[in-house]
Design a protein around this motif. Structure first.
Motif, PDB file in Angstrom:
ATOM      1  N   VAL A  45       0.836  -1.199   0.000  1.00 63.40           N
ATOM      2  CA  VAL A  45       0.000   0.000   0.000  1.00 63.40           C
ATOM      3  C   VAL A  45       0.874   1.254   0.000  1.00 63.40           C
ATOM      4  CG1 VAL A  45      -1.639   1.367   1.366  1.00 63.40           C
ATOM      5  CG2 VAL A  45      -1.973  -1.099   1.098  1.00 63.40           C
ATOM      6  N   GLU A  46       0.492   2.233  -0.844  1.00 64.73           N
ATOM      7  CA  GLU A  46       1.135   3.546  -0.818  1.00 64.73           C
ATOM      8  C   GLU A  46       0.145   4.555  -0.239  1.00 64.73           C
ATOM      9  OE1 GLU A  46       3.168   6.992  -3.647  1.00 64.73           O
ATOM     10  OE2 GLU A  46       2.086   5.336  -4.601  1.00 64.73           O
ATOM     11  N   ILE A  47       0.549   5.222   0.830  1.00 64.58           N
ATOM     12  CA  ILE A  47      -0.295   6.192   1.518  1.00 64.58           C
ATOM     13  C   ILE A  47      -0.088   7.582   0.913  1.00 64.58           C
ATOM     14  CG2 ILE A  47      -0.718   7.351   3.711  1.00 64.58           C
ATOM     15  CD1 ILE A  47      -1.696   4.474   3.633  1.00 64.58           C
ATOM     16  N   GLY A  48      -1.201   8.309   0.681  1.00 60.87           N
ATOM     17  CA  GLY A  48      -1.094   9.631   0.073  1.00 60.87           C
ATOM     18  C   GLY A  48      -0.422   9.528  -1.282  1.00 60.87           C
ATOM     19  N   CYS A  49      -0.937   8.644  -2.110  1.00 66.62           N
ATOM     20  CA  CYS A  49      -0.238   8.240  -3.340  1.00 66.62           C
ATOM     21  C   CYS A  49      -0.241   9.295  -4.437  1.00 66.62           C
ATOM     22  CB  CYS A  49      -0.840   6.947  -3.880  1.00 66.62           C
ATOM     23  SG  CYS A  49      -2.525   7.125  -4.527  1.00 66.62           S
ATOM     24  N   GLY A  50      -1.104  10.324  -4.325  1.00 70.09           N
ATOM     25  CA  GLY A  50      -1.189  11.284  -5.423  1.00 70.09           C
ATOM     26  C   GLY A  50      -1.619  10.582  -6.697  1.00 70.09           C
ATOM     27  N   LYS A  51      -0.883  10.818  -7.773  1.00 73.77           N
ATOM     28  CA  LYS A  51      -1.219  10.135  -9.026  1.00 73.77           C
ATOM     29  C   LYS A  51      -0.543   8.775  -9.151  1.00 73.77           C
ATOM     30  CE  LYS A  51       2.126  12.881 -11.747  1.00 73.77           C
ATOM     31  NZ  LYS A  51       3.047  11.809 -12.130  1.00 73.77           N
ATOM     32  N   GLY A  52       0.025   8.298  -8.044  1.00 69.37           N
ATOM     33  CA  GLY A  52       0.458   6.906  -7.980  1.00 69.37           C
ATOM     34  C   GLY A  52       1.815   6.592  -8.562  1.00 69.37           C
ATOM     35  N   ASP A  53       2.758   7.523  -8.487  1.00 66.73           N
ATOM     36  CA  ASP A  53       4.090   7.260  -9.045  1.00 66.73           C
ATOM     37  C   ASP A  53       4.713   5.992  -8.474  1.00 66.73           C
ATOM     38  OD1 ASP A  53       4.278   9.573 -10.729  1.00 66.73           O
ATOM     39  OD2 ASP A  53       4.655  10.789  -8.962  1.00 66.73           O
ATOM     40  N   TYR A  54       4.672   5.855  -7.157  1.00 66.35           N
ATOM     41  CA  TYR A  54       5.278   4.670  -6.545  1.00 66.35           C
ATOM     42  C   TYR A  54       4.426   3.430  -6.772  1.00 66.35           C
ATOM     43  CZ  TYR A  54       9.711   5.025  -4.186  1.00 66.35           C
ATOM     44  OH  TYR A  54      11.066   5.055  -3.934  1.00 66.35           O
ATOM     45  N   THR A  55       3.134   3.567  -6.632  1.00 68.89           N
ATOM     46  CA  THR A  55       2.240   2.425  -6.838  1.00 68.89           C
ATOM     47  C   THR A  55       2.453   1.822  -8.222  1.00 68.89           C
ATOM     48  OG1 THR A  55       0.572   3.352  -5.339  1.00 68.89           O
ATOM     49  CG2 THR A  55      -0.181   1.722  -6.945  1.00 68.89           C
ATOM     50  N   ILE A  56       2.443   2.652  -9.228  1.00 64.87           N
ATOM     51  CA  ILE A  56       2.590   2.180 -10.612  1.00 64.87           C
ATOM     52  C   ILE A  56       4.015   1.700 -10.873  1.00 64.87           C
ATOM     53  CG2 ILE A  56       2.552   2.928 -13.027  1.00 64.87           C
ATOM     54  CD1 ILE A  56       0.192   4.779 -12.174  1.00 64.87           C
ATOM     55  N   GLY A  57       4.994   2.433 -10.339  1.00 61.76           N
ATOM     56  CA  GLY A  57       6.378   2.022 -10.517  1.00 61.76           C
ATOM     57  C   GLY A  57       6.642   0.645  -9.936  1.00 61.76           C
ATOM     58  N   MET A  58       6.135   0.380  -8.745  1.00 57.22           N
ATOM     59  CA  MET A  58       6.335  -0.928  -8.118  1.00 57.22           C
ATOM     60  C   MET A  58       5.564  -2.013  -8.836  1.00 57.22           C
ATOM     61  SD  MET A  58       6.537  -0.108  -4.001  1.00 57.22           S
ATOM     62  CE  MET A  58       4.913   0.675  -3.892  1.00 57.22           C
ATOM     63  N   ALA A  59       4.353  -1.687  -9.292  1.00 59.44           N
ATOM     64  CA  ALA A  59       3.547  -2.680 -10.005  1.00 59.44           C
ATOM     65  C   ALA A  59       4.233  -3.128 -11.291  1.00 59.44           C
ATOM     66  CB  ALA A  59       2.170  -2.104 -10.309  1.00 59.44           C
ATOM     67  N   ASN A  60       4.918  -2.210 -11.946  1.00 61.57           N
ATOM     68  CA  ASN A  60       5.679  -2.569 -13.141  1.00 61.57           C
ATOM     69  C   ASN A  60       6.841  -3.487 -12.812  1.00 61.57           C
ATOM     70  OD1 ASN A  60       4.708  -1.423 -15.682  1.00 61.57           O
ATOM     71  ND2 ASN A  60       4.982   0.577 -14.722  1.00 61.57           N
ATOM     72  N   LEU A  61       7.468  -3.247 -11.664  1.00 60.70           N
ATOM     73  CA  LEU A  61       8.632  -4.037 -11.266  1.00 60.70           C
ATOM     74  C   LEU A  61       8.263  -5.420 -10.741  1.00 60.70           C
ATOM     75  CD1 LEU A  61      10.761  -1.331  -9.390  1.00 60.70           C
ATOM     76  CD2 LEU A  61      11.287  -2.378 -11.602  1.00 60.70           C
ATOM     77  N   PHE A  62       7.097  -5.510 -10.088  1.00 58.80           N
ATOM     78  CA  PHE A  62       6.721  -6.751  -9.408  1.00 58.80           C
ATOM     79  C   PHE A  62       5.319  -7.196  -9.823  1.00 58.80           C
ATOM     80  CE2 PHE A  62       9.490  -4.285  -6.514  1.00 58.80           C
ATOM     81  CZ  PHE A  62      10.582  -5.161  -6.462  1.00 58.80           C
ATOM     82  N   PRO A  63       5.192  -7.839 -10.981  1.00 63.38           N
ATOM     83  CA  PRO A  63       3.871  -8.257 -11.464  1.00 63.38           C
ATOM     84  C   PRO A  63       3.192  -9.314 -10.596  1.00 63.38           C
ATOM     85  CG  PRO A  63       5.611  -9.170 -12.849  1.00 63.38           C
ATOM     86  CD  PRO A  63       6.263  -8.174 -11.938  1.00 63.38           C
ATOM     87  N   ASN A  64       3.956  -9.971  -9.712  1.00 67.50           N
ATOM     88  CA  ASN A  64       3.380 -11.006  -8.854  1.00 67.50           C
ATOM     89  C   ASN A  64       3.075 -10.498  -7.446  1.00 67.50           C
ATOM     90  OD1 ASN A  64       3.417 -13.054 -10.836  1.00 67.50           O
ATOM     91  ND2 ASN A  64       5.582 -13.441 -10.439  1.00 67.50           N
ATOM     92  N   LYS A  65       2.924  -9.170  -7.338  1.00 63.64           N
ATOM     93  CA  LYS A  65       2.466  -8.562  -6.097  1.00 63.64           C
ATOM     94  C   LYS A  65       1.329  -7.609  -6.430  1.00 63.64           C
ATOM     95  CE  LYS A  65       6.965  -8.728  -3.749  1.00 63.64           C
ATOM     96  NZ  LYS A  65       8.018  -7.958  -3.020  1.00 63.64           N
ATOM     97  N   ASN A  66       0.490  -7.316  -5.440  1.00 61.87           N
ATOM     98  CA  ASN A  66      -0.640  -6.405  -5.630  1.00 61.87           C
ATOM     99  C   ASN A  66      -0.349  -5.062  -4.967  1.00 61.87           C
ATOM    100  OD1 ASN A  66      -2.106  -8.498  -6.875  1.00 61.87           O
ATOM    101  ND2 ASN A  66      -2.841  -9.237  -4.904  1.00 61.87           N
ATOM    102  N   PHE A  67      -0.741  -3.978  -5.638  1.00 63.20           N
ATOM    103  CA  PHE A  67      -0.421  -2.636  -5.155  1.00 63.20           C
ATOM    104  C   PHE A  67      -1.673  -1.772  -5.082  1.00 63.20           C
ATOM    105  CE2 PHE A  67       3.340  -4.473  -6.974  1.00 63.20           C
ATOM    106  CZ  PHE A  67       4.317  -4.175  -6.028  1.00 63.20           C
ATOM    107  N   ILE A  68      -1.813  -1.067  -3.959  1.00 60.75           N
ATOM    108  CA  ILE A  68      -2.968  -0.202  -3.743  1.00 60.75           C
ATOM    109  C   ILE A  68      -2.477   1.193  -3.357  1.00 60.75           C
ATOM    110  CG2 ILE A  68      -5.094   0.176  -2.447  1.00 60.75           C
ATOM    111  CD1 ILE A  68      -5.063  -2.873  -1.816  1.00 60.75           C
ATOM    112  N   GLY A  69      -2.867   2.198  -4.132  1.00 56.32           N
ATOM    113  CA  GLY A  69      -2.563   3.583  -3.811  1.00 56.32           C
ATOM    114  C   GLY A  69      -3.759   4.215  -3.117  1.00 56.32           C
ATOM    115  N   VAL A  70      -3.513   4.888  -1.996  1.00 53.53           N
ATOM    116  CA  VAL A  70      -4.585   5.491  -1.204  1.00 53.53           C
ATOM    117  C   VAL A  70      -4.455   7.009  -1.231  1.00 53.53           C
ATOM    118  CG1 VAL A  70      -5.681   5.633   1.059  1.00 53.53           C
ATOM    119  CG2 VAL A  70      -4.610   3.485   0.325  1.00 53.53           C
ATOM    120  N   ASP A  71      -5.531   7.687  -1.587  1.00 48.98           N
ATOM    121  CA  ASP A  71      -5.553   9.155  -1.572  1.00 48.98           C
ATOM    122  C   ASP A  71      -7.007   9.594  -1.521  1.00 48.98           C
ATOM    123  OD1 ASP A  71      -5.073  12.056  -2.305  1.00 48.98           O
ATOM    124  OD2 ASP A  71      -3.061  11.285  -2.660  1.00 48.98           O
ATOM    125  N   ILE A  72      -7.244  10.813  -1.059  1.00 50.38           N
ATOM    126  CA  ILE A  72      -8.611  11.329  -0.983  1.00 50.38           C
ATOM    127  C   ILE A  72      -8.955  12.190  -2.195  1.00 50.38           C
ATOM    128  CG2 ILE A  72      -7.998  13.399   0.336  1.00 50.38           C
ATOM    129  CD1 ILE A  72     -11.208  11.191   0.647  1.00 50.38           C
TER     130      ILE A  72
END
Length: 217
Positions: free
Chosen positions: A46-73
């Motif tokens: 999980v990425e907290i305060g993800c904004g437009k998800g730079d880390y969420t998307i970056g990690m998802a590209n690197l690790f296709p066998n893990k699940n990623f959730i970006g959280v923002d309001i």
């Protein structure tokens, strides 16, 4: 409200990659992210305060066998992130639109394997310390939801926020605490996976140092 903003909110409402209030899955997802959303049993980061998800998307590209959730309001930020994730064809990404204070309404203890707090608002005003995403109440929330031995990461350019966070963690005797006041002059760079957010790139261009720490639950 501008027409473009209304169009974005409508697109988010129709986009299954975004979990938000008003959608049936929002009230059913707690404890069921793998079963109901990702349809697998991979670990959740999980990425907290993800904004437009730079880390969420970056990690998802690197690790296709893990699940990623970006959280923002902010819906406009998640609109950008969700479009980018779909452009990359990522099926291991979700975005949760909710306040971080309410994170325990969408996750059960131990459901999160790893958590990132990347360049949050430093909340520098006097009396705003409790609103910082690394204040005691938020650290308690993270600790309650991340599985035992799961890692929590924190990156910021703000010295006051970093020292505030580091002092709290040292007082709490955080396990396996590693930290640096200058990430790119340290041996901890590999822990951050080579991913840089939009904010981080801007800070680096302004010759600011990036602070980083991690610890385990």
């Amino acid at each position: 409200m501008a027409r473009s903003k209304l169009a974005r909110f409508k697109e988010i409402a129709e986009n299954n990659i975004v979990v938000e209030p008003g959608k049936s899955i929002f009230d059913q997802i707690k404890g069921n992210w793998n079963e109901e959303f990702f349809k697998n049993n991979h670990e959740i980061i999980v990425e907290i305060g993800c904004g437009k998800g730079d880390y969420t998307i970056g990690m998802a590209n690197l690790f296709p066998n893990k699940n990623f959730i970006g959280v923002d309001i902010k819906g406009s930020r998640l609109w950008k992130g969700s479009r980018l994730a779909q452009k990359h064809g990522l099926i291991n990404v979700a975005f949760l639109r909710n306040f971080v204070e309410q994170l325990s309404e969408q996750f059960v203890p131990g459901e999160i394997s790893e958590l990132w707090v990347t360049f949050p608002d430093p909340r520098p005003k006097r009396g705003d310390e409790k609103k910082r995403l690394t204040s005691v109440r938020f650290l308690d929330i993270y600790q309650s939801l991340v599985k035992p031995d799961g890692i929590i990461h924190f990156k910021t350019d703000d010295l006051v926020l970093f020292e505030f966070t580091l002092n709290l963690l040292q007082m709490r005797e955080a396990k396996n605490l590693l930290y640096t006041f200058d990430l790119y002059q340290s041996d901890l760079q590999h822990h951050t996976l080579g991913i840089q957010t939009t904010y981080e790139k801007r800070f680096l261009s302004e010759r600011q140092t990036i602070k980083y720490l991690q610890y385990t639950i």
